[in-house]
Design a protein around this motif. Structure first.
Motif, PDB file in Angstrom:
ATOM      1  N   ASP A 128       0.827  -1.202   0.000  1.00 53.03           N
ATOM      2  CA  ASP A 128       0.000   0.000   0.000  1.00 53.03           C
ATOM      3  C   ASP A 128       0.862   1.252   0.000  1.00 53.03           C
ATOM      4  N   GLY A 129       0.566   2.150  -0.917  1.00 50.62           N
ATOM      5  CA  GLY A 129       1.276   3.414  -0.992  1.00 50.62           C
ATOM      6  C   GLY A 129       0.314   4.544  -1.282  1.00 50.62           C
ATOM      7  N   SER A 130       0.761   5.764  -1.101  1.00 48.60           N
ATOM      8  CA  SER A 130      -0.091   6.923  -1.322  1.00 48.60           C
ATOM      9  C   SER A 130      -0.415   7.091  -2.805  1.00 48.60           C
ATOM     10  N   ALA A 131      -1.649   7.522  -3.080  1.00 46.55           N
ATOM     11  CA  ALA A 131      -2.054   7.882  -4.437  1.00 46.55           C
ATOM     12  C   ALA A 131      -2.283   9.383  -4.516  1.00 46.55           C
ATOM     13  N   ASN A 132      -1.616  10.122  -3.602  1.00 48.97           N
ATOM     14  CA  ASN A 132      -1.728  11.585  -3.567  1.00 48.97           C
ATOM     15  C   ASN A 132      -3.167  12.059  -3.376  1.00 48.97           C
ATOM     16  N   ASN A 133      -3.984  11.200  -2.737  1.00 51.66           N
ATOM     17  CA  ASN A 133      -5.388  11.555  -2.473  1.00 51.66           C
ATOM     18  C   ASN A 133      -6.125  11.991  -3.741  1.00 51.66           C
ATOM     19  N   THR A 134      -5.788  11.362  -4.845  1.00 54.86           N
ATOM     20  CA  THR A 134      -6.426  11.727  -6.102  1.00 54.86           C
ATOM     21  C   THR A 134      -7.858  11.219  -6.144  1.00 54.86           C
ATOM     22  N   HIS A 135      -8.694  11.883  -6.908  1.00 51.89           N
ATOM     23  CA  HIS A 135     -10.093  11.492  -7.011  1.00 51.89           C
ATOM     24  C   HIS A 135     -10.231  10.221  -7.855  1.00 51.89           C
ATOM     25  N   LEU A 136     -11.214   9.418  -7.498  1.00 50.33           N
ATOM     26  CA  LEU A 136     -11.400   8.127  -8.150  1.00 50.33           C
ATOM     27  C   LEU A 136     -11.825   8.264  -9.609  1.00 50.33           C
ATOM     28  N   SER A 137     -12.745   9.157  -9.890  1.00 50.08           N
ATOM     29  CA  SER A 137     -13.244   9.287 -11.260  1.00 50.08           C
ATOM     30  C   SER A 137     -12.192   9.930 -12.147  1.00 50.08           C
ATOM     31  N   GLY A 138     -12.177   9.530 -13.401  1.00 45.71           N
ATOM     32  CA  GLY A 138     -11.251  10.123 -14.352  1.00 45.71           C
ATOM     33  C   GLY A 138     -10.548   9.080 -15.193  1.00 45.71           C
ATOM     34  N   TYR A 139      -9.437   9.477 -15.783  1.00 41.01           N
ATOM     35  CA  TYR A 139      -8.686   8.658 -16.728  1.00 41.01           C
ATOM     36  C   TYR A 139      -7.414   8.152 -16.053  1.00 41.01           C
ATOM     37  N   TRP A 140      -7.251   6.835 -16.011  1.00 35.40           N
ATOM     38  CA  TRP A 140      -6.095   6.201 -15.387  1.00 35.40           C
ATOM     39  C   TRP A 140      -5.265   5.487 -16.455  1.00 35.40           C
ATOM     40  N   ARG A 141      -3.930   5.694 -16.382  1.00 39.48           N
ATOM     41  CA  ARG A 141      -3.018   4.949 -17.248  1.00 39.48           C
ATOM     42  C   ARG A 141      -1.905   4.353 -16.386  1.00 39.48           C
ATOM     43  N   PHE A 142      -1.640   3.062 -16.625  1.00 41.95           N
ATOM     44  CA  PHE A 142      -0.616   2.348 -15.870  1.00 41.95           C
ATOM     45  C   PHE A 142       0.399   1.747 -16.845  1.00 41.95           C
ATOM     46  N   ASP A 143       1.702   1.840 -16.481  1.00 34.76           N
ATOM     47  CA  ASP A 143       2.765   1.221 -17.264  1.00 34.76           C
ATOM     48  C   ASP A 143       3.652   0.412 -16.329  1.00 34.76           C
ATOM     49  N   PRO A 144       3.947  -0.852 -16.675  1.00 39.25           N
ATOM     50  CA  PRO A 144       4.847  -1.637 -15.824  1.00 39.25           C
ATOM     51  C   PRO A 144       6.239  -1.023 -15.823  1.00 39.25           C
ATOM     52  N   SER A 145       6.833  -0.918 -14.660  1.00 43.55           N
ATOM     53  CA  SER A 145       8.175  -0.340 -14.553  1.00 43.55           C
ATOM     54  C   SER A 145       9.168  -1.431 -14.162  1.00 43.55           C
ATOM     55  N   GLY A 146      10.440  -1.179 -14.476  1.00 37.69           N
ATOM     56  CA  GLY A 146      11.476  -2.139 -14.132  1.00 37.69           C
ATOM     57  C   GLY A 146      11.611  -3.276 -15.105  1.00 37.69           C
ATOM     58  N   LEU A 147      10.957  -3.185 -16.272  1.00 42.96           N
ATOM     59  CA  LEU A 147      11.098  -4.232 -17.273  1.00 42.96           C
ATOM     60  C   LEU A 147      12.478  -4.139 -17.925  1.00 42.96           C
ATOM     61  N   GLY A 148      13.086  -5.262 -18.171  1.00 43.73           N
ATOM     62  CA  GLY A 148      14.393  -5.264 -18.808  1.00 43.73           C
ATOM     63  C   GLY A 148      14.893  -6.674 -18.976  1.00 43.73           C
ATOM     64  N   GLY A 149      15.852  -6.845 -19.858  1.00 48.12           N
ATOM     65  CA  GLY A 149      16.396  -8.173 -20.092  1.00 48.12           C
ATOM     66  C   GLY A 149      15.333  -9.109 -20.633  1.00 48.12           C
ATOM     67  N   THR A 150      15.224 -10.253 -19.988  1.00 48.81           N
ATOM     68  CA  THR A 150      14.235 -11.246 -20.429  1.00 48.81           C
ATOM     69  C   THR A 150      12.882 -11.055 -19.759  1.00 48.81           C
ATOM     70  N   PHE A 151      12.776 -10.062 -18.874  1.00 45.17           N
ATOM     71  CA  PHE A 151      11.523  -9.844 -18.166  1.00 45.17           C
ATOM     72  C   PHE A 151      10.562  -9.033 -19.025  1.00 45.17           C
TER      73      PHE A 151
END
Length: 272
Positions: free
Chosen positions: A209-232
């Motif tokens: 669990d981490g902070s989401a900066n108290n952002t509002h739930l409604s709206g547009y969300w985009r997620f990108d996996p981080s730390g990808l590299g090599g064979t991962f």
């Protein structure tokens, strides 16, 4: 002259065959009427009150059947049916609410206090039933965000403000494994904006669990996996995130802002 009985039978059989064939042709050429009650074209939905139109037709263009609101907030119910088939609508709510309207089209303001199903029963010449679900938030509660896409275009989830209370905020978020999906990635970068793309907020997501900066739930969300590299890599077509939501003002809202809301560069990927 002696008559041939076999010949008479043949003639009689031929006449009967022509009669039966003609009757079948008439029946097949005049199909029976379709039962009008067999087609359910009724509509029943709702919109949070702040964004609700004042008439039925504009509302039906983007009306919701699954809403999440804060306790005590109003929503607008909308319904529509064929006036030649129905003339009354009986609406019930999970908290014992009961409303009757002697019209086949209309709208009404209600204030849900209990989570559950709202049901509309249309009656008259025909009888139809439609329902919607309303979740009422009374304190910090879990909420799952499901985003769809891939690692090349990002994973996106649009949460319609017509279906979500404007006072709902996210006080914590973490990565989670989607139900029925074996693949799981822990670390993600996230960009959240309002429905119109304004007020971008950036933060990182891990398995904790981490902070989401108290952002509002409604709206547009985009997620990108981080730390990808090599064979991962991450080949999944969906990604899930377990959030804790609360209605402003929320006493349990964290006061820290982590990580910094400063925009970070998005990874550059070439389409496969």
């Amino acid at each position: 002259m002696k008559r041939n009985p076999s010949k008479n039978n043949i003639i009689l059989f031929a006449i009967l065959s022509l009669f039966v064939g003609g009757l079948m042709l008439m029946v097949s050429g005049c199909p029976g009427e379709i039962d009008p009650c067999a087609v359910n074209n009724t509509k029943f939905c709702a919109i949070v009150k702040e964004l609700a139109p004042s008439s039925v037709q504009p509302a039906l263009e983007d009306c919701q059947t699954l809403l999440t609101i804060c306790d005590g907030k109003e929503i607008e119910l909308y319904w529509q049916a064929d006036a030649s088939l129905t003339s009354n609508v009986h609406i019930t709510g999970p908290g014992g609410e009961v409303y009757d309207f002697p019209i086949s089209e209309g709208h009404a303001t209600v204030t849900p206090h209990v989570s559950g199903k709202w049901e509309a029963v249309f009656s008259g010449k025909c009888r139809f039933t439609k329902s919607i679900n309303v979740r009422v938030i009374k304190g910090p509660e879990p909420y799952t965000i499901v985003a769809n896409g891939n690692i090349d275009v990002g994973f996106v989830c649009n949460i319609n403000p017509k279906a979500v209370d404007k006072d709902l905020i996210i006080i914590a978020i973490r990565s989670a494994q989607c139900a029925g999906v074996s693949e799981y990635w822990e670390n993600w970068s996230c960009k959240k904006t309002n429905w119109d793309g304004s007020y971008p907020t950036f933060f990182n997501i891990t398995k904790n669990d981490g902070s989401a900066n108290n952002t509002h739930l409604s709206g547009y969300w985009r997620f990108d996996p981080s730390g990808l590299g090599g064979t991962f890599t991450y080949s999944g077509k969906s990604a899930c995130f377990q959030a804790t939501i609360c209605c402003e003002p929320c006493d349990l809202s964290p006061t820290d802002i982590y990580p910094s809301p400063t925009p970070t560069p998005w990874p550059t990927r070439s389409p496969r």
